[in-house]
Design an enzyme around this catalytic site. Structure first.
Site, mmCIF file in Angstrom:
data_model
loop_
_atom_site.group_PDB
_atom_site.id
_atom_site.type_symbol
_atom_site.label_atom_id
_atom_site.label_comp_id
_atom_site.label_asym_id
_atom_site.label_seq_id
_atom_site.Cartn_x
_atom_site.Cartn_y
_atom_site.Cartn_z
ATOM 1 N N ASP A 239 68.440 44.627 91.974
ATOM 2 C CA ASP A 239 66.937 44.615 92.893
ATOM 3 C C ASP A 239 66.528 44.842 90.998
ATOM 4 O O ASP A 239 66.472 44.735 90.282
ATOM 5 C CB ASP A 239 67.168 46.363 93.121
ATOM 6 C CG ASP A 239 65.573 46.299 93.648
ATOM 7 O OD1 ASP A 239 64.103 44.964 93.810
ATOM 8 O OD2 ASP A 239 65.708 47.230 94.784
HETATM 9 C C1 BGC Z 1 61.919 46.446 95.333
HETATM 10 C C2 BGC Z 1 62.811 44.881 96.069
HETATM 11 C C3 BGC Z 1 62.025 43.673 95.945
HETATM 12 C C4 BGC Z 1 62.099 43.933 94.230
HETATM 13 C C5 BGC Z 1 61.774 42.539 94.551
HETATM 14 C C6 BGC Z 1 61.825 45.775 93.939
HETATM 15 O O1 BGC Z 1 60.917 46.539 93.218
HETATM 16 O O2 BGC Z 1 62.676 47.790 95.397
HETATM 17 O O3 BGC Z 1 62.784 45.334 97.522
HETATM 18 O O4 BGC Z 1 63.017 42.532 96.873
HETATM 19 O O5 BGC Z 1 61.460 44.609 94.200
HETATM 20 O O6 BGC Z 1 59.781 42.639 94.750
#
Ligand code: BGC
Length: 740
Positions: free
Chosen positions: A275
């Site tokens: 993530d």
């Molecule tokens: C989130 C993800 C997301 C990623 C990219 C993160 O903060 O937890 O779910 O896909 O950002 O935007």
């Protein structure tokens, strides 16, 4: 066709598949043999878009980036891709990624609202539409579906989930995967899906985002992992690590999760991405001393791509050179990344043919409206107030969500455009403006407003109307990532607004538009009718107005329990019985003063909330009524390799045609471990005409009765079971059978 011909065709197909698989693997081998270590590590690096900045274009040219997220200008996307394909040494294409969560331009209800439809075909179509729109600007990878099971409505990301149940989440998650990916991932209008967040993120302590979790392996396997496995079985192209630690180990460095389960047990050969900066954040977690240590732990835990963590690009090379990470490990990660690029057909068709005509297509808007209709739950309908009939001549449209184009879209709508939203106020004016007197008076400008200045005017509006439509709930910003609440009641002065309107004596329909279940017991008691709509997306307005005026009949069912009070959390239908199940509940106000300690019966309940939710999982009314017969079984015992057909007749006993969600629940009466009092094992959404009866049957196999036992094997234990076919998780007549 003759049986032999079918066999030949099938064998040819299989042969074709394995040939193209071999072909892809050969192309990967060939590329790998040409790549420098630096280029390999470059593939493992994902950066956020910065347009055509020199930093970015240089990175691409030198092969230091494998994927870019959040770049949605199609001309820029194509130019960046051109640089990758034509100007980098090996011409490896980039994958462009984005969070396309519940629509790209045409916004569907938040995932929790879509799950409330219990209509997997509709959910699949929603994801297909999102893919068509998003791929038209070059996005070939979405970070969805989020298949985190959660039982905590304080957690803001519950909006993005499919609710509390592993089975429902599995079905909905798989439907989204199929919708995003289409029949052929290499087709330019297909988008690779991503099962996230692996794993246990929904168990964040106190519903506070990113918080730690304690999840015993049995619960992990039984509750949190099944939707991920279902996504994998549906062919999901990628997985994403979660931010949280499980039992002290952050997912981005979790070998048990990513290596043992995902790679070894499930044989997953797709891409695992971290993530956002979650590799780097292992330093904050306090399990890595520095970024180099974090890179090492993540690489050892089979995380293929580092999203905006800069750990891999900064340190993997030295880790390989010092022998702390083998180049073989790096090759494995790069293989997974290249495999996804091949599967997406990017080597053959790297560029995007711009086509924004797909945005807001009429059929897409119709589907979005249908999803908002089917994802709305009728919770209460005193005196059949709804649907409103011809006697109604004037309507007061009140509440902060009655005309909030941006808020009705919900969380995670980077590309949704509020100016395309049709609000309930707009919709009622469009449809009934010439027939009804419509008095619009918001009362509160936004959900958190505490000033009561506007309430007086809305009371005046109510007095002049036959009925009040009160649109309350939460602004979009109150749910979603990092938007958690400890108090999940209606924010601001909304409750006060309702009480004042109620005093006018006019019937009040409460329509709740929120990112989570809210604790609204008092408000439900006051209102005459209640529709729970979540955030319904672009077409929320027309959907709600159709429901209110009876052009559509409600068919949504709760994908999550609605608690009475926040202190009941976690409260979910599939809980264990306990040794002292609740009985003789005596609530706090009824306890005699000076009562002795043992007078309350010593059973499992809260003195102030009792033992029941406000509304249970699976619950939802209709404008018509359905009568269920007692289920019948094809036999009363089953054994391995065998199955039982459970059947039930459902009669539409009302005056309107309608859809009903028929639910199958099972209970294992005696297990080596305590078992849930009910578990959802199947459901079907069927349309039944007024007066008609339909039969629904489910096939129960021993494997559906299996669960994880203490020695970490999954087994169905012989013994007695109960099965229900019912219209929610609390009703129905159980029938017994035995597993031999
Ligand atoms: C989130 C993800 C997301 C990623 C990219 C993160 O903060 O937890 O779910 O896909 O950002 O935007």
């Amino acid at each position: 066709m003759k049986k032999t011909n079918v066999l030949i065709l099938f064998s040819l197909l299989l042969w074709g598949c394995s040939q193209s698989k071999n072909n892809v693997e050969a192309r990967i081998d060939d590329l790998l043999s040409k790549m420098t270590l630096k280029e390999k590590i470059g593939q493992m690096n994902q950066l956020t878009g910065t347009g055509l900045s020199t930093d970015m274009t240089d990175c691409i040219r030198s092969g230091e980036v494998g994927s870019i997220l959040n770049e949605v200008d199609v001309k820029t996307v194509n130019e960046l891709q051109r640089i990758a394909v034509e100007e980098s040494r090996l011409g490896i294409p980039l994958i462009f990624a984005r969070d396309v969560i519940h629509g790209y331009k045409t916004i569907f209800p938040i995932p929790l609202g879509q799950a409330a439809s219990w209509n997997k075909e509709l959910v699949e179509e929603g994801a297909r539409i999102a893919a068509k729109e998003a791929t038209s600007v070059g996005i070939r990878w979405t970070f969805a579906p989020m298949v985190d099971v959660t039982r905590d409505p304080r957690w803001g990301r519950i909006a993005e989930s499919c609710g509390e149940d592993p089975y429902l989440t599995s079905v909905m998650g798989a439907a989204m995967v199929k919708g995003f990916q289409g029949n052929d991932l290499s087709e330019p209008r297909s988008m690779g899906a991503c099962a996230k967040h692996f794993a246990g993120y929904g168990a964040a302590e106190s519903g506070k985002d990113y918080n730690t979790t304690w999840i015993p392996e049995i619960q992990l396997r039984e509750t949190f992992l099944p939707p991920f496995k279902a996504a994998l079985d549906a062919g999901v192209a990628s997985f994403m690590c979660s931010f949280n630690d499980i039992n002290g180990v952050p997912s981005s460095g979790n070998e048990f999760l990513n290596k043992q389960i995902l790679r070894n047990e499930w044989k997953y050969d797709g891409l695992l991405v971290s993530d956002w900066a979650s590799i780097q954040q292992m330093i904050s977690h306090g399990v890595c001393s520095d970024l180099k240590d974090a890179a090492k732990k993540a690489a050892n835990a089979c995380v293929d791509m580092d999203m905006m963590g800069f750990a891999y690009i900064s340190h993997l090379e030295e880790l390989v050179k010092s022998g702390e990470i083998s180049e073989k490990q790096i090759d494995e990660a790069v293989r997974n990344i290249l495999r996804m690029k091949f599967r997406l057909g990017l080597f053959d068709q790297p560029y995007t043919k711009e086509d924004t005509t797909v945005f807001y297509a009429t059929e897409s808007l119709e589907k979005a409206k249908q999803a908002a209709i089917e994802g709305t739950i009728l919770l209460k309908n005193d005196n059949n107030l709804l649907p409103l009939n011809d006697k109604i001549k004037s309507v007061a449209v009140i509440g902060p969500l009655s005309d909030a184009p941006s808020d009705q879209l919900g969380t995670w709508v980077f590309d949704g455009e509020p100016e395309r939203s049709i609000t309930p106020l707009q919709a009622i004016k469009d449809t009934y403006g010439s027939k009804l007197k419509i008095i619009a008076e918001k009362g509160l400008n936004y959900s958190r407003e505490i000033s009561e200045d506007g309430i007086k005017k809305s009371v005046e509006a109510a007095k002049k109307s036959d009925v009040v439509l009160l649109f309350v709930g939460e602004e979009a910003i109150l749910s979603g990532e990092a938007h958690c609440r400890a108090d999940i009641s209606l924010p601001g002065a909304q409750s006060k607004l309702l009480s004042e309107l109620k005093k006018t004596g006019k019937p009040v329909v409460l329509i709740v538009m929120a990112g989570r279940p809210l604790t609204i017991e008092k408000e439900v008691n006051q209102a005459d009718g209640v529709l729970y709509a979540f955030h319904g997306g672009t077409m929320a307005g027309p959907a709600l107005i159709d429901l209110i005026f009876g052009k559509a009949v409600p068919s949504g069912k709760l994908p999550i329990t609605i608690p009475r009070m926040v202190g009941q959390i976690p409260i979910y239908y599939s809980h264990k019985m306990t040794g002292r199940p609740a009985e003789n509940i005596c609530l706090i106000d009824n306890i005699p003063v000076g009562a002795p300690q043992t007078s309350l019966g010593n059973t499992s309940f809260h003195l102030d909330a009792g033992d029941s939710p406000l509304f249970p999982f699976g619950y939802g009314l209709s404008y018509t009524t359905f009568e269920y017969s007692k289920p019948t079984l094809s036999k009363n015992t089953i054994s391995e390799g065998d199955s039982i057909i459970v059947e039930c007749s459902i009669k539409n006993t009302g005056k309107l045609d309608g859809k009903e969600v028929v639910q199958l629940y099972v209970r294992d009466l005696v297990g080596s471990l305590a078992r849930p009092i009910r578990e959802l094992k199947g459901f079907e959404k069927i349309f039944i005409k007024a007066g008609e009866t339909k039969k629904v049957s489910f096939t129960l196999k021993p494997k559906y009765l299996a669960f994880w036992i203490a020695d970490m094997t999954k087994k169905a234990e012989p013994g007695k079971f109960e099965v229900w076919i019912s219209n929610d998780s609390q009703t129905g007549v159980p029938v017994k059978f035995e597993l031999k």
